[in-house]
Design an enzyme around this catalytic site. Sequence first.
Site, short mmCIF file in Angstrom:
data_model
loop_
_atom_site.label_atom_id
_atom_site.label_comp_id
_atom_site.label_asym_id
_atom_site.label_seq_id
_atom_site.Cartn_x
_atom_site.Cartn_y
_atom_site.Cartn_z
N HIS A 1 -6.97 10.86 2.29
CA HIS A 1 -6.10 9.98 1.52
C HIS A 1 -6.91 9.34 0.39
O HIS A 1 -8.13 9.24 0.46
CB HIS A 1 -5.50 8.90 2.41
CG HIS A 1 -4.45 9.40 3.33
ND1 HIS A 1 -3.57 8.55 3.97
CD2 HIS A 1 -4.12 10.65 3.74
CE1 HIS A 1 -2.75 9.25 4.72
NE2 HIS A 1 -3.07 10.54 4.60
N GLU B 1 -7.21 6.18 -0.72
CA GLU B 1 -7.97 4.98 -0.36
C GLU B 1 -9.19 5.35 0.46
O GLU B 1 -10.28 4.80 0.25
CB GLU B 1 -7.09 4.00 0.43
CG GLU B 1 -5.85 3.55 -0.29
CD GLU B 1 -4.62 4.42 -0.02
OE1 GLU B 1 -3.51 3.91 -0.19
OE2 GLU B 1 -4.77 5.60 0.36
N CYS C 1 -1.22 3.54 3.98
CA CYS C 1 -0.57 3.97 5.22
C CYS C 1 -1.01 3.14 6.43
O CYS C 1 -2.08 2.54 6.44
CB CYS C 1 -0.86 5.45 5.49
SG CYS C 1 -2.57 5.81 5.95
N CYS D 1 -5.22 4.04 6.38
CA CYS D 1 -5.81 3.43 5.18
C CYS D 1 -5.81 1.91 5.29
O CYS D 1 -6.75 1.26 4.83
CB CYS D 1 -5.07 3.91 3.93
SG CYS D 1 -5.41 5.67 3.61
#
Length: 157
Positions: A56, A58, A82, A92
């Site tokens: 992801h 982040e 998330c 995240c």
Amino acid sequence: MTADTEPDRRWLSAAIELSRLSPPSHTRYAVGAIVVDHHGVVLATGYTGETDPHEHAEEAALAKLAGRDLARATIFSSLEPCTARKSRPASCTDLILAAGIRRVAFALREPPIFADCHGAETLRQGGVDVAEIGELGHLVAKINAHVLRLATAASGR
């Protein structure tokens, strides 16, 4: 919650543009993230799938800053961070909280396509200042139209 500012909109627009580097996929969102210090200096950037198909945005940005004091930094993420993942043990929001980041800005709440996300609420409960800059959300939705169209077609809407 701090009101968003012109610099917030600029940084978030940059994160949205960064999301365009995400390799195309119908099974994940294209997200960009930028970590900026309190002086307005970029510390790190990341985007979905930057070094791993399951990564992801982040996560990619924060991995570059391991061990750094980020208490005065802001992470700008095009999509709400998330709270649930199938591919990794930490979401995240978990990574942001563990990194000590005290401020997050994002443009669009995560649609309930892949997971039921409560990132903004989870971060606020963790003491993080969260700025939702919804006026830029349409840009994130446009970049992720490939995923949003599939979800709409699957639900019969």
